[in-house]
Write a protein that holds these residues in place. Structure first.
Motif, PDB file in Angstrom:
ATOM      1  N   GLU A 204      -3.193  30.672  -8.407  1.00 47.25           N
ATOM      2  CA  GLU A 204      -4.434  30.405  -7.592  1.00 47.25           C
ATOM      3  C   GLU A 204      -3.782  29.642  -6.269  1.00 47.25           C
ATOM      4  O   GLU A 204      -4.149  29.784  -5.315  1.00 47.25           O
ATOM      5  CB  GLU A 204      -5.255  29.536  -8.451  1.00 47.25           C
TER       6      GLU A 204
ATOM      7  N   GLN B 292      -6.025  38.458  -7.826  1.00 48.24           N
ATOM      8  CA  GLN B 292      -5.775  39.744  -8.734  1.00 48.24           C
ATOM      9  C   GLN B 292      -5.290  40.971  -7.798  1.00 48.24           C
ATOM     10  O   GLN B 292      -4.311  41.869  -8.033  1.00 48.24           O
ATOM     11  CB  GLN B 292      -7.183  40.230  -9.187  1.00 48.24           C
TER      12      GLN B 292
ATOM     13  N   GLN C 109     -10.222  34.373  -7.097  1.00 47.30           N
ATOM     14  CA  GLN C 109      -9.943  35.068  -8.454  1.00 47.30           C
ATOM     15  C   GLN C 109      -9.784  36.605  -7.841  1.00 47.30           C
ATOM     16  O   GLN C 109      -8.691  37.368  -8.370  1.00 47.30           O
ATOM     17  CB  GLN C 109     -10.861  34.939  -9.519  1.00 47.30           C
ATOM     18  N   ALA C 110     -10.422  36.988  -6.837  1.00 49.31           N
ATOM     19  CA  ALA C 110     -10.432  38.343  -6.342  1.00 49.31           C
ATOM     20  C   ALA C 110      -9.284  38.627  -5.650  1.00 49.31           C
ATOM     21  O   ALA C 110      -8.386  39.603  -5.708  1.00 49.31           O
ATOM     22  CB  ALA C 110     -11.655  38.840  -5.644  1.00 49.31           C
TER      23      ALA C 110
ATOM     24  N   THR D 205     -16.364  25.780  -3.807  1.00 47.97           N
ATOM     25  CA  THR D 205     -17.661  26.117  -4.654  1.00 47.97           C
ATOM     26  C   THR D 205     -17.514  27.073  -5.433  1.00 47.97           C
ATOM     27  O   THR D 205     -16.448  27.759  -5.501  1.00 47.97           O
ATOM     28  CB  THR D 205     -18.596  26.565  -3.420  1.00 47.97           C
ATOM     29  N   ALA D 206     -18.584  27.572  -6.245  1.00 45.93           N
ATOM     30  CA  ALA D 206     -18.531  28.486  -7.176  1.00 45.93           C
ATOM     31  C   ALA D 206     -17.979  30.033  -6.532  1.00 45.93           C
ATOM     32  O   ALA D 206     -17.154  30.795  -7.085  1.00 45.93           O
ATOM     33  CB  ALA D 206     -19.733  28.852  -7.978  1.00 45.93           C
ATOM     34  N   ALA D 207     -18.474  30.124  -5.356  1.00 45.87           N
ATOM     35  CA  ALA D 207     -18.264  31.500  -4.626  1.00 45.87           C
ATOM     36  C   ALA D 207     -16.797  31.384  -4.230  1.00 45.87           C
ATOM     37  O   ALA D 207     -16.171  32.575  -3.880  1.00 45.87           O
ATOM     38  CB  ALA D 207     -19.167  31.409  -3.262  1.00 45.87           C
ATOM     39  N   ASN D 208     -16.223  30.268  -3.730  1.00 52.17           N
ATOM     40  CA  ASN D 208     -15.037  30.144  -3.271  1.00 52.17           C
ATOM     41  C   ASN D 208     -14.217  30.551  -4.341  1.00 52.17           C
ATOM     42  O   ASN D 208     -13.115  31.118  -4.119  1.00 52.17           O
ATOM     43  CB  ASN D 208     -14.493  28.774  -2.924  1.00 52.17           C
ATOM     44  N   HIS D 209     -14.373  30.076  -5.596  1.00 48.13           N
ATOM     45  CA  HIS D 209     -13.782  30.431  -6.755  1.00 48.13           C
ATOM     46  C   HIS D 209     -13.680  32.084  -7.384  1.00 48.13           C
ATOM     47  O   HIS D 209     -12.673  32.473  -7.584  1.00 48.13           O
ATOM     48  CB  HIS D 209     -14.059  29.684  -7.960  1.00 48.13           C
ATOM     49  N   GLN D 210     -14.594  32.541  -6.911  1.00 45.16           N
ATOM     50  CA  GLN D 210     -15.030  33.849  -7.208  1.00 45.16           C
ATOM     51  C   GLN D 210     -14.011  34.636  -6.383  1.00 45.16           C
ATOM     52  O   GLN D 210     -13.255  35.466  -6.460  1.00 45.16           O
ATOM     53  CB  GLN D 210     -16.428  34.458  -7.218  1.00 45.16           C
ATOM     54  N   GLN D 211     -14.001  34.207  -4.982  1.00 48.38           N
ATOM     55  CA  GLN D 211     -13.283  34.866  -3.927  1.00 48.38           C
ATOM     56  C   GLN D 211     -11.587  34.791  -4.142  1.00 48.38           C
ATOM     57  O   GLN D 211     -11.111  35.473  -4.169  1.00 48.38           O
ATOM     58  CB  GLN D 211     -13.556  34.252  -2.458  1.00 48.38           C
TER      59      GLN D 211
END
Length: 235
Positions: A172, A82, A78-79, A70-76
């Motif tokens: 990733e 980093q 990326q965080a 999900t989009a939320a998974n992708h944000q997590q």
């Protein structure tokens, strides 16, 4: 779930599926007899993706049936990526002067470490050429050094599935490995032992890809959450 069973389970699966066995044999002889496949990892990766997709098709699964993150998974993702990169950079700056202080020992350790399909192109080509005699004559050394890096072997094998999930870059994918390192170590160690067998190790590398596909199918059926540290299921 015991990922270490999938490389072995793949052998039984291939033995029961004549179509899969014939497909693997054709690819094995192509890679074994055509020298260009010993060097260029892109060709090797392409064949392994074909095997992966072939097994999915045998189970009635098409690539578009794999649920992406999900989009939320992708944000997590990326965080966390980093954070990992920052930690690696800090560790490198603190320990960049640490070495065996013996360039010959450093070179030997690099040489016997198994080449990974996710390593740099130049490194992969050089290693494939230089380590061929070592892997044939002293396979136990490759197994010994590869044990510490077996999680990367598993990451490469499961790579087609991770790409279908939307996790495409090595950085990733390393986040997923870090979150479920034990699972990747278990699969990678079992796969490494088979792929290091002289002569027929190339064939077992293909059966390991079959095992990775069976593992991916199990993950999808269990609705395994790749971004959960505990491996929780998602609805």
């Amino acid at each position: 779930m015991q990922p270490s069973r999938y490389p072995i389970e793949a052998l039984y699966y291939v033995g029961r599926q004549p179509d899969v066995l014939q497909f693997l044999i054709r690819l094995f002889f192509k890679e074994f007899l055509v020298p260009i496949f010993w060097i260029f990892k892109s060709l090797v990766q392409k064949d392994h993706r074909l095997v992966f997709q072939f097994v999915l098709k045998q189970h009635g699964i098409s690539p578009d049936q794999i649920r992406p993150l999900t989009a939320a998974n992708h944000q997590q993702l990326q965080a966390v990526m980093q954070q990992m990169q920052a930690a690696k950079q800090k560790e490198y700056s603190q320990h960049k002067n640490l070495s065996t202080q013996n360039p010959y020992v450093d070179w030997a350790m690099w040489l016997v470490k198994p080449p990974s399909m996710s390593s740099g192109k130049t490194e992969y080509v050089v290693k494939r050429i230089l380590t061929a005699p070592i892997r044939s004559v002293l396979p136990f050394l490759t197994v010994l050094f590869g044990a510490a890096n077996s999680h990367t072997q598993a990451r490469d094998a499961l790579g087609p599935y991770l790409e279908l999930k939307g996790v495409r870059t090595t950085e990733e994918q390393d986040v997923i490995v870090e979150k479920h390192k034990l699972m990747f170590y278990q699969f990678g160690w079992a796969a490494l032992v088979l792929s290091c067998i002289p002569i027929i190790g190339t064939f077992f590398a293909f059966t390991n890809t079959v095992g990775a596909a069976l593992w991916a199918i199990a993950l999808e059926k269990e609705k395994f959450d790749l971004m959960s540290d505990e491996g929780k299921k998602f609805s």
